[in-house]
Motif scaffolding. Structure first.
Motif, PDB file in Angstrom:
ATOM      1  N   ALA A  44     -11.081   0.005  -7.597  1.00  0.00           N
ATOM      2  CA  ALA A  44     -10.714   0.195  -6.194  1.00  0.00           C
ATOM      3  C   ALA A  44      -9.955   1.513  -6.073  1.00  0.00           C
ATOM      4  CB  ALA A  44      -9.861  -0.960  -5.695  1.00  0.00           C
ATOM      5  N   TRP A  45      -9.654   1.883  -4.864  1.00  0.00           N
ATOM      6  CA  TRP A  45      -8.970   3.142  -4.604  1.00  0.00           C
ATOM      7  C   TRP A  45      -7.700   2.855  -3.815  1.00  0.00           C
ATOM      8  CZ3 TRP A  45     -13.824   1.860  -2.768  1.00  0.00           C
ATOM      9  CH2 TRP A  45     -14.908   2.298  -3.549  1.00  0.00           C
ATOM     10  N   PRO A  46      -6.581   3.457  -4.206  1.00  0.00           N
ATOM     11  CA  PRO A  46      -5.339   3.252  -3.448  1.00  0.00           C
ATOM     12  C   PRO A  46      -5.426   3.897  -2.068  1.00  0.00           C
ATOM     13  CG  PRO A  46      -5.047   4.993  -5.061  1.00  0.00           C
ATOM     14  CD  PRO A  46      -6.411   4.408  -5.312  1.00  0.00           C
ATOM     15  N   ASP A  47      -4.665   3.370  -1.135  1.00  0.00           N
ATOM     16  CA  ASP A  47      -4.625   3.946   0.209  1.00  0.00           C
ATOM     17  C   ASP A  47      -4.065   5.369   0.176  1.00  0.00           C
ATOM     18  OD1 ASP A  47      -5.276   1.323   0.690  1.00  0.00           O
ATOM     19  OD2 ASP A  47      -3.596   0.910   2.030  1.00  0.00           O
ATOM     20  N   ASP A  48      -3.057   5.578  -0.677  1.00  0.00           N
ATOM     21  CA  ASP A  48      -2.356   6.860  -0.778  1.00  0.00           C
ATOM     22  C   ASP A  48      -2.281   7.228  -2.254  1.00  0.00           C
ATOM     23  OD1 ASP A  48      -0.589   9.002  -0.804  1.00  0.00           O
ATOM     24  OD2 ASP A  48       1.093   7.891   0.055  1.00  0.00           O
ATOM     25  N   ALA A  49      -2.871   8.354  -2.618  1.00  0.00           N
ATOM     26  CA  ALA A  49      -2.884   8.755  -4.026  1.00  0.00           C
ATOM     27  C   ALA A  49      -1.486   8.989  -4.576  1.00  0.00           C
ATOM     28  CB  ALA A  49      -3.721  10.026  -4.189  1.00  0.00           C
ATOM     29  N   LEU A  50      -0.518   9.244  -3.704  1.00  0.00           N
ATOM     30  CA  LEU A  50       0.860   9.467  -4.152  1.00  0.00           C
ATOM     31  C   LEU A  50       1.653   8.171  -4.245  1.00  0.00           C
ATOM     32  CD1 LEU A  50       1.699  12.716  -2.149  1.00  0.00           C
ATOM     33  CD2 LEU A  50       0.708  12.474  -4.442  1.00  0.00           C
ATOM     34  N   ALA A  51       1.057   7.053  -3.831  1.00  0.00           N
ATOM     35  CA  ALA A  51       1.679   5.728  -3.948  1.00  0.00           C
ATOM     36  C   ALA A  51       0.594   4.747  -4.357  1.00  0.00           C
ATOM     37  CB  ALA A  51       2.324   5.320  -2.622  1.00  0.00           C
ATOM     38  N   PRO A  52       0.100   4.838  -5.587  1.00  0.00           N
ATOM     39  CA  PRO A  52      -1.134   4.152  -5.968  1.00  0.00           C
ATOM     40  C   PRO A  52      -1.048   2.636  -6.087  1.00  0.00           C
ATOM     41  CG  PRO A  52      -0.182   5.293  -7.852  1.00  0.00           C
ATOM     42  CD  PRO A  52       0.610   5.713  -6.656  1.00  0.00           C
ATOM     43  N   ASP A  53       0.110   2.055  -5.902  1.00  0.00           N
ATOM     44  CA  ASP A  53       0.211   0.599  -6.005  1.00  0.00           C
ATOM     45  C   ASP A  53      -0.354  -0.125  -4.787  1.00  0.00           C
ATOM     46  OD1 ASP A  53       1.396   0.821  -8.460  1.00  0.00           O
ATOM     47  OD2 ASP A  53       3.447   0.663  -7.702  1.00  0.00           O
ATOM     48  N   ALA A  54      -0.476   0.564  -3.663  1.00  0.00           N
ATOM     49  CA  ALA A  54      -0.943  -0.073  -2.431  1.00  0.00           C
ATOM     50  C   ALA A  54      -2.455   0.092  -2.299  1.00  0.00           C
ATOM     51  CB  ALA A  54      -0.244   0.538  -1.215  1.00  0.00           C
ATOM     52  N   VAL A  55      -3.175  -1.030  -2.393  1.00  0.00           N
ATOM     53  CA  VAL A  55      -4.622  -1.046  -2.232  1.00  0.00           C
ATOM     54  C   VAL A  55      -4.955  -2.063  -1.149  1.00  0.00           C
ATOM     55  CG1 VAL A  55      -6.859  -1.453  -3.324  1.00  0.00           C
ATOM     56  CG2 VAL A  55      -4.994  -0.437  -4.653  1.00  0.00           C
ATOM     57  N   SER A  56      -5.326  -1.594   0.034  1.00  0.00           N
ATOM     58  CA  SER A  56      -5.695  -2.506   1.111  1.00  0.00           C
ATOM     59  C   SER A  56      -7.208  -2.624   1.188  1.00  0.00           C
ATOM     60  CB  SER A  56      -5.090  -2.052   2.438  1.00  0.00           C
ATOM     61  OG  SER A  56      -5.568  -0.773   2.795  1.00  0.00           O
ATOM     62  N   LEU A  57      -7.674  -3.588   1.947  1.00  0.00           N
ATOM     63  CA  LEU A  57      -9.100  -3.912   1.995  1.00  0.00           C
ATOM     64  C   LEU A  57      -9.786  -3.413   3.251  1.00  0.00           C
ATOM     65  CD1 LEU A  57      -8.895  -7.648   0.824  1.00  0.00           C
ATOM     66  CD2 LEU A  57      -9.179  -5.601  -0.588  1.00  0.00           C
ATOM     67  N   ASP A  58      -9.036  -2.965   4.234  1.00  0.00           N
ATOM     68  CA  ASP A  58      -9.581  -2.770   5.572  1.00  0.00           C
ATOM     69  C   ASP A  58     -10.422  -1.504   5.709  1.00  0.00           C
ATOM     70  OD1 ASP A  58      -7.781  -0.569   6.052  1.00  0.00           O
ATOM     71  OD2 ASP A  58      -6.206  -2.001   6.513  1.00  0.00           O
ATOM     72  N   LEU A  59     -10.990  -1.351   6.895  1.00  0.00           N
ATOM     73  CA  LEU A  59     -11.844  -0.199   7.190  1.00  0.00           C
ATOM     74  C   LEU A  59     -11.026   1.058   7.451  1.00  0.00           C
ATOM     75  CD1 LEU A  59     -14.865   0.601   7.762  1.00  0.00           C
ATOM     76  CD2 LEU A  59     -14.389   0.135  10.170  1.00  0.00           C
ATOM     77  N   GLY A  60      -9.868   0.922   8.075  1.00  0.00           N
ATOM     78  CA  GLY A  60      -9.097   2.087   8.468  1.00  0.00           C
ATOM     79  C   GLY A  60      -8.482   2.842   7.315  1.00  0.00           C
ATOM     80  N   ASN A  61      -7.858   2.121   6.382  1.00  0.00           N
ATOM     81  CA  ASN A  61      -7.144   2.760   5.278  1.00  0.00           C
ATOM     82  C   ASN A  61      -7.634   2.327   3.909  1.00  0.00           C
ATOM     83  OD1 ASN A  61      -5.071   4.105   6.969  1.00  0.00           O
ATOM     84  ND2 ASN A  61      -4.480   2.006   7.448  1.00  0.00           N
ATOM     85  N   GLY A  62      -8.381   1.242   3.859  1.00  0.00           N
ATOM     86  CA  GLY A  62      -8.632   0.596   2.597  1.00  0.00           C
ATOM     87  C   GLY A  62     -10.022   0.737   2.012  1.00  0.00           C
ATOM     88  N   VAL A  63     -10.359  -0.231   1.169  1.00  0.00           N
ATOM     89  CA  VAL A  63     -11.583  -0.204   0.367  1.00  0.00           C
ATOM     90  C   VAL A  63     -12.830  -0.202   1.242  1.00  0.00           C
ATOM     91  CG1 VAL A  63     -12.939  -1.550  -1.289  1.00  0.00           C
ATOM     92  CG2 VAL A  63     -10.477  -1.244  -1.644  1.00  0.00           C
ATOM     93  N   ALA A  64     -12.840  -0.983   2.323  1.00  0.00           N
ATOM     94  CA  ALA A  64     -14.032  -1.050   3.175  1.00  0.00           C
ATOM     95  C   ALA A  64     -14.420   0.329   3.692  1.00  0.00           C
ATOM     96  CB  ALA A  64     -13.796  -2.011   4.337  1.00  0.00           C
ATOM     97  N   GLY A  65     -13.447   1.120   4.093  1.00  0.00           N
ATOM     98  CA  GLY A  65     -13.740   2.456   4.600  1.00  0.00           C
ATOM     99  C   GLY A  65     -14.316   3.372   3.537  1.00  0.00           C
ATOM    100  N   LYS A  66     -13.814   3.261   2.314  1.00  0.00           N
ATOM    101  CA  LYS A  66     -14.347   4.093   1.233  1.00  0.00           C
ATOM    102  C   LYS A  66     -15.780   3.697   0.877  1.00  0.00           C
ATOM    103  CE  LYS A  66     -10.175   4.047   0.052  1.00  0.00           C
ATOM    104  NZ  LYS A  66      -8.918   3.847   0.793  1.00  0.00           N
ATOM    105  N   ILE A  67     -16.111   2.409   1.009  1.00  0.00           N
ATOM    106  CA  ILE A  67     -17.493   1.980   0.780  1.00  0.00           C
ATOM    107  C   ILE A  67     -18.431   2.682   1.751  1.00  0.00           C
ATOM    108  CG2 ILE A  67     -19.083   0.025   0.929  1.00  0.00           C
ATOM    109  CD1 ILE A  67     -16.747  -1.751  -0.042  1.00  0.00           C
ATOM    110  N   VAL A  68     -18.059   2.704   3.039  1.00  0.00           N
ATOM    111  CA  VAL A  68     -18.886   3.384   4.036  1.00  0.00           C
ATOM    112  C   VAL A  68     -19.067   4.853   3.672  1.00  0.00           C
ATOM    113  CG1 VAL A  68     -19.067   4.062   6.469  1.00  0.00           C
ATOM    114  CG2 VAL A  68     -18.209   1.780   5.867  1.00  0.00           C
TER     115      VAL A  68
END
Length: 450
Positions: A44-68
């Protein structure tokens, strides 16, 4: 004769630029890929590369958006490493969604904040073609089967989350809007018109249409039902909800929904302000710091309103109003001073580069709804994004100084709303328009005029 022959042998003036646009999108993809981390046995990819512990699932900031985004990169290039990224993200997202509380709270069904965004991600994955003979490609069949199963599961869960209320339906007790609330959920599900299970979605659209505040010139919706915030533009107010209702009206041929969309169109026309040759859309009411504030972007400004006006045109609702206001707003953007400092009273947004507030959002919208008429501005916007990218070893990203509501401090976002994936989607939409290609991805809130 020689000049004619020379012109036939010379590629179009924008050919090199189109290659450069695609190259920058790929640089963004390589940067996001380099940020990937192992989470719960998946990639998965973190929401913020400078704070890599936060990984959300949503379209706006998270994994779903990176899939698109990675599906779009694969469609644009045919490079299987991008498809591998999208598949890895899909595998991770599917496993996370097995938990019943993967999304929770009042935004849990939202388009950019909740489960509806996962629906968008898997719909994009379901359309990929992994080879010349996609029907017999076993990998393609597996990807499609898994994505379709995820889509069915998500739709079922969203329909089960619908709460009946006096003949209508809602998903959030608080949020009306496209970004977080019921409007975005209705939009994500409205493509199922005519299929079993659509009654709650149609009821949700009718409830949106009926639960609005009346003004002399039309109707508007509060961002939240528990607060007196009228943010009339695309992400949180009348523009976004009017977009959804115009889409739903076309899906169900429902006069009550169409009438609500028409009232929203009238309201948007009524609040447009003309001064010094510009047509401006107010940021909102009643906060004092919103008084006299006008933005150019996707979320709270002119660009987002262009999406709504385009959808009204396509749906046959208030066509004359939509065409006239769209022409004015396009003219305003052409005179706005972008991509440089915006011409007063247009304001510089809190984040200057991204899709949500900044210049990438303008490129994203113009490439979809007016690529020929706004070609000069699109070219300037892409050059701006190119010049402001931070590059290293074939990668590119756009760091930002986050405003307080985003937590403050320096961030390197990876997602759609504020990060490299959103800027990458804007670049890919521009590249498709420049090259005459079919769109590389689908978003339910991005209409196209081409």
């Amino acid at each position: 004769m020689l000049s004619t022959l020379f012109s036939l042998l010379t590629p179009p003036a924008h050919a090199t630029d189109a290659d450069a646009v695609l190259a920058l999108a790929q640089d963004a993809g390589r940067w996001i890929s380099a940020q990937a981390i192992d989470v719960d046995g998946g990639r998965a990819w973190p929401d913020d590369a400078l704070a890599p512990d936060a990984v959300s699932l949503d379209l706006g900031n998270g994994v779903a958006g990176k899939i698109v985004f990675f599906v779009a990169l694969y469609n644009a290039t045919g490079n299987r490493k991008y498809l591998d990224e999208a598949i890895a993200g899909g595998d991770y997202l599917r496993r996370q969604l097995e938990a019943p509380d993967a999304f929770s709270g009042e935004r849990r069904a939202g388009l950019y904040s909740g489960l509806s965004g996962a629906l968008v991600a898997f719909r994009n994955l379901a359309t990929v073609n992994t080879g010349e003979d996609g029907e017999t490609d076993m990998r393609h069949a597996l990807i499609r089967a898994q994505a379709l199963a995820a889509i069915e599961s998500i739709e079922h869960r969203l329909l089960n989350w619908a709460v009946a209320d006096g003949g209508g339906v809602y998903w959030s007790r608080t949020f009306n809007d496209l970004l977080f609330g019921d409007a975005g959920t209705v939009l994500a599900l409205s493509g199922r018109a005519g299929e079993p299970g659509t009654t709650p979605v149609k009821s949700g659209a009718l409830r949106l249409g009926e639960r609005m505040a009346r003004a002399d010139e039309g109707a508007y919706w509060l961002f939240r039902r528990d607060k007196e915030f009228n943010l009339p533009n695309f992400s949180h107010g009348a523009a976004g909800i009017t977009y959804v209702l115009a889409t739903a009206a076309a899906a169900w041929d429902e006069p009550r929904i169409a009438n609500a969309a028409a009232a929203g169109a009238d309201y948007l026309a009524s609040i447009a302000e003309r001064r010094s040759g510009l047509t401006l859309m107010p940021y909102g009411w009643p906060a004092e710091n919103w008084d006299g504030l006008y933005e150019f972007g996707w979320a709270h400004g002119i660009a987002g309103d262009l999406l709504t006006l385009t959808r009204l045109e396509q749906s046959g609702i208030r066509i004359d109003t939509a065409v006239a206001l769209k022409r004015e707003l396009l003219a305003t953007l052409s005179k706005s001073g972008l991509p440089g400092e915006p011409a007063p009273p247009l304001a510089e947004p809190s984040t200057p580069h991204d899709l949500r507030f900044g210049r990438a959002g303008v490129l994203y919208v113009l490439s979809a709804v007016d690529p020929e008429g706004s070609a000069e501005l699109c070219e300037a916007l892409w050059q701006y994004l190119d010049a402001h990218a931070v590059r290293s070893n074939g990668t590119a990203y756009w760091p930002l100084e986050a405003p307080a509501f985003m937590g403050g401090g320096r961030q390197a976002q990876t997602g759609i709303l504020h990060g490299a994936a959103g800027i990458g989607l804007a670049l890919l939409e521009y590249h498709a328009a420049m090259s005459g290609s079919a769109p590389y991805f689908e978003m339910p809130d991005l209409p196209r005029s081409r």
